[in-house]
Design a protein around this motif. Structure first.
Motif, PDB file in Angstrom:
ATOM      1  N   LYS A   1       9.776  53.062 108.595  1.00  0.00           N
ATOM      2  CA  LYS A   1      10.409  53.424 109.864  1.00  0.00           C
ATOM      3  C   LYS A   1      10.876  52.159 110.577  1.00  0.00           C
ATOM      4  O   LYS A   1      10.235  51.106 110.481  1.00  0.00           O
ATOM      5  N   PRO A   2      12.001  52.235 111.306  1.00  0.00           N
ATOM      6  CA  PRO A   2      12.545  51.045 111.982  1.00  0.00           C
ATOM      7  C   PRO A   2      11.519  50.319 112.855  1.00  0.00           C
ATOM      8  O   PRO A   2      11.481  49.094 112.883  1.00  0.00           O
ATOM      9  N   GLY A   3      10.678  51.073 113.551  1.00  0.00           N
ATOM     10  CA  GLY A   3       9.673  50.438 114.394  1.00  0.00           C
ATOM     11  C   GLY A   3       8.667  49.653 113.574  1.00  0.00           C
ATOM     12  O   GLY A   3       8.257  48.545 113.963  1.00  0.00           O
ATOM     13  N   THR A   4       8.267  50.190 112.424  1.00  0.00           N
ATOM     14  CA  THR A   4       7.338  49.494 111.529  1.00  0.00           C
ATOM     15  C   THR A   4       7.982  48.237 110.976  1.00  0.00           C
ATOM     16  O   THR A   4       7.337  47.175 110.893  1.00  0.00           O
ATOM     17  N   VAL A   5       9.250  48.334 110.596  1.00  0.00           N
ATOM     18  CA  VAL A   5       9.979  47.173 110.068  1.00  0.00           C
ATOM     19  C   VAL A   5       9.992  46.044 111.084  1.00  0.00           C
ATOM     20  O   VAL A   5       9.688  44.885 110.768  1.00  0.00           O
ATOM     21  N   ARG A   6      10.299  46.368 112.319  1.00  0.00           N
ATOM     22  CA  ARG A   6      10.363  45.347 113.376  1.00  0.00           C
ATOM     23  C   ARG A   6       8.988  44.742 113.633  1.00  0.00           C
ATOM     24  O   ARG A   6       8.847  43.524 113.752  1.00  0.00           O
ATOM     25  N   ARG A   7       7.971  45.577 113.742  1.00  0.00           N
ATOM     26  CA  ARG A   7       6.612  45.090 114.058  1.00  0.00           C
ATOM     27  C   ARG A   7       6.070  44.193 112.946  1.00  0.00           C
ATOM     28  O   ARG A   7       5.507  43.127 113.213  1.00  0.00           O
ATOM     29  N   GLN A   8       6.234  44.634 111.713  1.00  0.00           N
ATOM     30  CA  GLN A   8       5.707  43.863 110.596  1.00  0.00           C
ATOM     31  C   GLN A   8       6.429  42.524 110.462  1.00  0.00           C
ATOM     32  O   GLN A   8       5.802  41.482 110.228  1.00  0.00           O
ATOM     33  N   ALA A   9       7.744  42.555 110.585  1.00  0.00           N
ATOM     34  CA  ALA A   9       8.514  41.314 110.487  1.00  0.00           C
ATOM     35  C   ALA A   9       8.124  40.357 111.611  1.00  0.00           C
ATOM     36  O   ALA A   9       7.939  39.150 111.389  1.00  0.00           O
ATOM     37  N   GLU A  10       7.960  40.895 112.804  1.00  0.00           N
ATOM     38  CA  GLU A  10       7.575  40.072 113.951  1.00  0.00           C
ATOM     39  C   GLU A  10       6.209  39.428 113.722  1.00  0.00           C
ATOM     40  O   GLU A  10       6.006  38.226 113.960  1.00  0.00           O
ATOM     41  N   LYS A  11       5.275  40.218 113.227  1.00  0.00           N
ATOM     42  CA  LYS A  11       3.909  39.747 112.989  1.00  0.00           C
ATOM     43  C   LYS A  11       3.886  38.576 112.014  1.00  0.00           C
ATOM     44  O   LYS A  11       3.266  37.538 112.282  1.00  0.00           O
ATOM     45  N   TYR A  12       4.573  38.718 110.892  1.00  0.00           N
ATOM     46  CA  TYR A  12       4.479  37.687 109.855  1.00  0.00           C
ATOM     47  C   TYR A  12       5.405  36.504 110.123  1.00  0.00           C
ATOM     48  O   TYR A  12       5.085  35.384 109.708  1.00  0.00           O
ATOM     49  N   MET A  13       6.500  36.711 110.838  1.00  0.00           N
ATOM     50  CA  MET A  13       7.294  35.554 111.271  1.00  0.00           C
ATOM     51  C   MET A  13       6.479  34.675 112.206  1.00  0.00           C
ATOM     52  O   MET A  13       6.494  33.446 112.093  1.00  0.00           O
ATOM     53  N   GLU A  14       5.748  35.310 113.095  1.00  0.00           N
ATOM     54  CA  GLU A  14       4.915  34.560 114.040  1.00  0.00           C
ATOM     55  C   GLU A  14       3.818  33.801 113.301  1.00  0.00           C
ATOM     56  O   GLU A  14       3.530  32.635 113.610  1.00  0.00           O
ATOM     57  N   MET A  15       3.223  34.419 112.304  1.00  0.00           N
ATOM     58  CA  MET A  15       2.103  33.813 111.585  1.00  0.00           C
ATOM     59  C   MET A  15       2.502  32.561 110.814  1.00  0.00           C
ATOM     60  O   MET A  15       1.686  31.666 110.602  1.00  0.00           O
ATOM     61  N   VAL A  16       3.765  32.500 110.372  1.00  0.00           N
ATOM     62  CA  VAL A  16       4.197  31.319 109.610  1.00  0.00           C
ATOM     63  C   VAL A  16       5.181  30.448 110.403  1.00  0.00           C
ATOM     64  O   VAL A  16       5.829  29.570 109.842  1.00  0.00           O
ATOM     65  N   GLY A  17       5.281  30.670 111.707  1.00  0.00           N
ATOM     66  CA  GLY A  17       6.080  29.798 112.561  1.00  0.00           C
ATOM     67  C   GLY A  17       7.583  29.974 112.448  1.00  0.00           C
ATOM     68  O   GLY A  17       8.349  29.038 112.704  1.00  0.00           O
ATOM     69  N   LEU A  18       8.019  31.193 112.111  1.00  0.00           N
ATOM     70  CA  LEU A  18       9.458  31.426 111.930  1.00  0.00           C
ATOM     71  C   LEU A  18      10.138  32.051 113.140  1.00  0.00           C
ATOM     72  O   LEU A  18      11.368  32.113 113.184  1.00  0.00           O
ATOM     73  N   THR A  19       9.366  32.503 114.104  1.00  0.00           N
ATOM     74  CA  THR A  19       9.955  33.247 115.223  1.00  0.00           C
ATOM     75  C   THR A  19      11.094  32.497 115.914  1.00  0.00           C
ATOM     76  O   THR A  19      12.147  33.087 116.185  1.00  0.00           O
ATOM     77  N   PRO A  20      10.971  31.189 116.176  1.00  0.00           N
ATOM     78  CA  PRO A  20      12.094  30.492 116.832  1.00  0.00           C
ATOM     79  C   PRO A  20      13.348  30.405 115.968  1.00  0.00           C
ATOM     80  O   PRO A  20      14.437  30.075 116.477  1.00  0.00           O
ATOM     81  N   PHE A  21      13.221  30.683 114.683  1.00  0.00           N
ATOM     82  CA  PHE A  21      14.346  30.549 113.762  1.00  0.00           C
ATOM     83  C   PHE A  21      14.854  31.896 113.257  1.00  0.00           C
ATOM     84  O   PHE A  21      15.578  31.955 112.272  1.00  0.00           O
ATOM     85  N   ARG A  22      14.498  32.945 113.951  1.00  0.00           N
ATOM     86  CA  ARG A  22      14.778  34.294 113.461  1.00  0.00           C
ATOM     87  C   ARG A  22      16.273  34.540 113.239  1.00  0.00           C
ATOM     88  O   ARG A  22      16.653  35.317 112.357  1.00  0.00           O
ATOM     89  N   GLY A  23      17.124  33.903 114.013  1.00  0.00           N
ATOM     90  CA  GLY A  23      18.564  34.124 113.892  1.00  0.00           C
ATOM     91  C   GLY A  23      19.265  33.153 112.960  1.00  0.00           C
ATOM     92  O   GLY A  23      20.486  33.237 112.776  1.00  0.00           O
ATOM     93  N   TYR A  24      18.515  32.233 112.360  1.00  0.00           N
ATOM     94  CA  TYR A  24      19.105  31.259 111.446  1.00  0.00           C
ATOM     95  C   TYR A  24      19.404  31.903 110.091  1.00  0.00           C
ATOM     96  O   TYR A  24      18.779  32.886 109.692  1.00  0.00           O
ATOM     97  N   TYR A  25      20.350  31.280 109.383  1.00  0.00           N
ATOM     98  CA  TYR A  25      20.653  31.679 108.014  1.00  0.00           C
ATOM     99  C   TYR A  25      20.025  30.680 107.044  1.00  0.00           C
ATOM    100  O   TYR A  25      19.741  29.532 107.414  1.00  0.00           O
ATOM    101  N   PRO A  26      19.784  31.091 105.802  1.00  0.00           N
ATOM    102  CA  PRO A  26      19.093  30.214 104.853  1.00  0.00           C
ATOM    103  C   PRO A  26      19.698  28.831 104.695  1.00  0.00           C
ATOM    104  O   PRO A  26      18.963  27.848 104.525  1.00  0.00           O
ATOM    105  N   ASP A  27      21.016  28.715 104.762  1.00  0.00           N
ATOM    106  CA  ASP A  27      21.618  27.387 104.570  1.00  0.00           C
ATOM    107  C   ASP A  27      21.384  26.458 105.764  1.00  0.00           C
ATOM    108  O   ASP A  27      21.740  25.273 105.715  1.00  0.00           O
ATOM    109  N   GLN A  28      20.766  26.971 106.806  1.00  0.00           N
ATOM    110  CA  GLN A  28      20.408  26.144 107.963  1.00  0.00           C
ATOM    111  C   GLN A  28      18.940  25.709 107.928  1.00  0.00           C
ATOM    112  O   GLN A  28      18.481  25.042 108.854  1.00  0.00           O
TER     113      GLN A  28
END
Length: 247
Positions: free
Chosen positions: A106-133
């Motif tokens: 479900k979209p809500g689960t997708v957002r929550r899970q992605a948010e949780k694990y981005m935060e855990m590995v320090g990716l939240t500030p880079f959420r809008g970046y593309y891989p080549d950056q």
């Protein structure tokens, strides 16, 4: 309390024509265990993972998960390859969400899970970046966050830090151990780096050269986080080195 068996490999044999790569390999992985498999380069470590995932048909023997034949359609398995596997047209956030979207969460689960694990590995500030950056270490964080976000029952890792320098590797290894402890996921980690195997694994399988068999199973009782300069660490590292050196 004894942990139940998650993965059972029973007399696994794999041939490519006349070339015998895996020779009657048998072992078990307990639920929630962090198992490292180490051996000389080219000995068949990746062939084992590809056999487990069904990319290769096995010649003889069996691989089961929770007592049933391993089947990626039935079992929740994530696989982190040696090469970076981010999708260049997706942002960091979209890459982390990708596995969840494929599973039609479900979209809500997708957002929550992605948010949780981005935060855990320090990716939240880079959420809008593309891989080549992103740097090499950031790319690996994306891949690891994507794998853990699906909360797989089994995570297969094939030399994921082989291209990184030592300092970055230790940092990411520590993050990986933190994610593993929090998630309870069963991890099979393939490496040819002996120090990495001793640093990460609860147990270490030492493989022979081809045709590959299990040379030794070693328990690793060293407490986490591990000190690479501690006498116990140095002794276990030397033991694994000697086993691989004299094939």
């Amino acid at each position: 309390m004894e942990r139940p068996v998650k993965v059972k490999v029973d007399h696994l044999t794999k041939r490519f024509g006349d070339l015998l790569v895996l020779d009657d390999v048998s072992f078990q992985v307990k639920k929630g265990e962090f198992l490292c498999i180490v051996g000389p380069t080219g000995c068949g470590k990746t062939t084992f993972l590809n056999s487990l995932t069904g990319l290769y048909d096995i010649t003889a023997g069996s691989i089961s998960i929770d007592g049933e034949p391993a089947d990626l359609k039935k079992h929740s398995v994530a696989y982190i390859f040696q090469e970076y596997s981010t999708m260049p047209w997706l942002t960091v956030e979209q890459n982390v969400q990708f596995g969840l979207s494929i599973k039609r969460e479900k979209p809500g689960t997708v957002r929550r899970q992605a948010e949780k694990y981005m935060e855990m590995v320090g990716l939240t500030p880079f959420r809008g970046y593309y891989p080549d950056q992103l740097s090499a270490s950031m790319l690996q964080r994306v891949v690891i966050a994507r794998a853990f976000a699906t909360e797989p029952e089994l995570l297969l890792m094939d030399e994921p830090y082989g291209q990184l320098d030592t300092e970055l590797r230790y940092k990411l290894e520590n993050e990986l151990l933190g994610l593993w402890k929090q998630s309870g996921t069963t991890v099979i980690f393939i490496t040819h780096n002996i120090e990495e195997a001793v640093y990460l694994g609860e147990r270490i399988l030492v493989l022979s050269n081809k045709p590959t068999s299990i040379k030794r199973e070693l328990e690793n009782p060293l407490p986490l986080p591990r000190d690479i300069a501690a006498p116990g660490f140095i002794a276990l590292r030397q033991q694994v080195t000697d086993l691989i050196k004299w094939w």
